[in-house]
Design an enzyme around this catalytic site. Structure first.
Site, mmCIF file in Angstrom:
data_model
loop_
_atom_site.group_PDB
_atom_site.id
_atom_site.type_symbol
_atom_site.label_atom_id
_atom_site.label_comp_id
_atom_site.label_asym_id
_atom_site.label_seq_id
_atom_site.Cartn_x
_atom_site.Cartn_y
_atom_site.Cartn_z
ATOM 1 N N ASP A 1 4.797 4.596 0.647
ATOM 2 C CA ASP A 1 5.171 4.359 2.030
ATOM 3 C C ASP A 1 4.762 2.931 2.369
ATOM 4 O O ASP A 1 3.745 2.435 1.866
ATOM 5 C CB ASP A 1 4.422 5.314 2.969
ATOM 6 C CG ASP A 1 4.932 6.744 2.891
ATOM 7 O OD1 ASP A 1 5.760 7.040 2.001
ATOM 8 O OD2 ASP A 1 4.506 7.567 3.720
ATOM 9 N N HIS B 1 3.320 5.877 -6.460
ATOM 10 C CA HIS B 1 4.004 6.685 -7.459
ATOM 11 C C HIS B 1 4.893 5.832 -8.358
ATOM 12 O O HIS B 1 5.193 4.683 -8.055
ATOM 13 C CB HIS B 1 4.863 7.743 -6.749
ATOM 14 C CG HIS B 1 4.075 8.676 -5.879
ATOM 15 N ND1 HIS B 1 3.892 10.008 -6.179
ATOM 16 C CD2 HIS B 1 3.414 8.467 -4.708
ATOM 17 C CE1 HIS B 1 3.157 10.583 -5.231
ATOM 18 N NE2 HIS B 1 2.864 9.669 -4.328
ATOM 19 N N SER C 1 -3.315 -1.098 2.100
ATOM 20 C CA SER C 1 -3.227 -2.459 1.593
ATOM 21 C C SER C 1 -1.782 -2.830 1.326
ATOM 22 O O SER C 1 -0.927 -2.596 2.169
ATOM 23 C CB SER C 1 -4.075 -2.621 0.334
ATOM 24 O OG SER C 1 -4.253 -3.991 0.043
#
Length: 290
Positions: A100, A156, A258
């Protein structure tokens, strides 16, 4: 009355000079170590209180979380999501987003020069260190994905691939928000980071993911390595791997929030709609393979 005070406080904290002062002109490494210690304290009551304070300053949404209660603040930061919360784009010609995030600077690397923000260039040599890797992504495609503190922090595999090598680069812990990116030159090249080299099963194309740590978040955990990479890490800087992953497999997580920079060689292109400020979720379309 409380809402009014909260609104005024947020406005003050969002002023660029004050935000930069509060998040950068402090002992960054000390603050990061303290947050690492505090976030690991196992106390559900303390975690609930900390999360309540966190919600005063961020749009924290836990409705997709696999868990409904947390034993520590870190437990909340690194939360897993419910099954099906991040559907994967199944098109084999697409590289999906590994996390995300909010899209920052993106586009084509001009030779070896790219941007962290408008008017603030940096060079592949300073970020990736390895000359061979620099040549791999010369004139390639890149996209910067910024994870805010309230976002899902796990990342991922963007495609079926083999993780071939991980390089750890120690550094500082500057904030990576847009305010700092417009003020601190070569910021990503100054901060703690890791370079993950992937070889796609489709066509053998190389792709690199560069997780960049920041203030309060200089800790990167990779599932396929039995180490936590942070300011206390004293292990090998260059680690050979041979880990096969499928699109969407979890690679690891940040402990607070981050940035991940995704690099692909010439021939790749950004998907339609990928532009500065766009919000994207893990599994959505990011780049088109050659």
């Amino acid at each position: 009355m409380a809402k009014s005070v909260h609104s005024q406080l947020l406005k003050i904290l969002q002023q660029e000079d004050i935000n930069f002062l509060l998040t950068n002109r402090i002992p960054r490494r000390l603050a990061t170590r303290w947050m690492g210690w505090f976030s690991r304290i196992e106390s559900p009551a303390l975690a609930r209180a900390a999360i309540a304070v966190w919600r005063l300053f961020a749009d924290l949404d836990l409705t997709e979380s696999k868990k409904t209660s947390f034993g520590s603040l870190r437990d909340c930061f690194t939360r897993e999501l419910r099954a099906g919360a991040r559907p994967l784009d199944g098109d084999p010609s697409i590289l999906v987003s590994p996390c995300d995030g909010i899209v920052g600077a993106s586009g084509t690397v001009r030779g070896t020069e790219l941007f962290q923000a408008k008017g603030f260039p940096y060079r592949l040599e300073d970020l990736l260190i390895d000359p061979e890797l620099v040549e791999t992504y010369r004139d390639g495609t890149y996209v910067t994905l910024r994870l805010t503190s309230s976002m899902y922090h796990r990342f991922h595999a963007p495609h079926d691939a083999t993780v071939e090598r991980v390089t750890y680069v120690s550094g500082d812990t500057w904030n990576v928000n847009p305010i700092a990116l417009k003020r601190v030159e070569r910021l990503f090249c100054r901060n703690e980071r890791a370079v993950l080299r992937l070889r796609l099963a489709a066509g053998g194309h190389p792709v690199a993911l560069v997780p960049v740590a920041a203030i309060l978040v200089a800790s990167i955990r990779l599932h396929f390595l039995d180490v936590v990479m942070n300011m206390n890490y004293r292990g090998a800087a260059d680690i050979a791997c041979a880990t096969r992953v499928r699109r969407g497999d979890e690679l690891g997580w940040f402990e607070h929030g981050s940035t991940i920079i995704v690099f692909a060689p010439r021939g790749f292109r950004l998907c339609d709609g990928i532009a500065d400020g766009t919000k994207i979720r893990m599994g959505q379309r990011l780049m088109v393979l050659p």
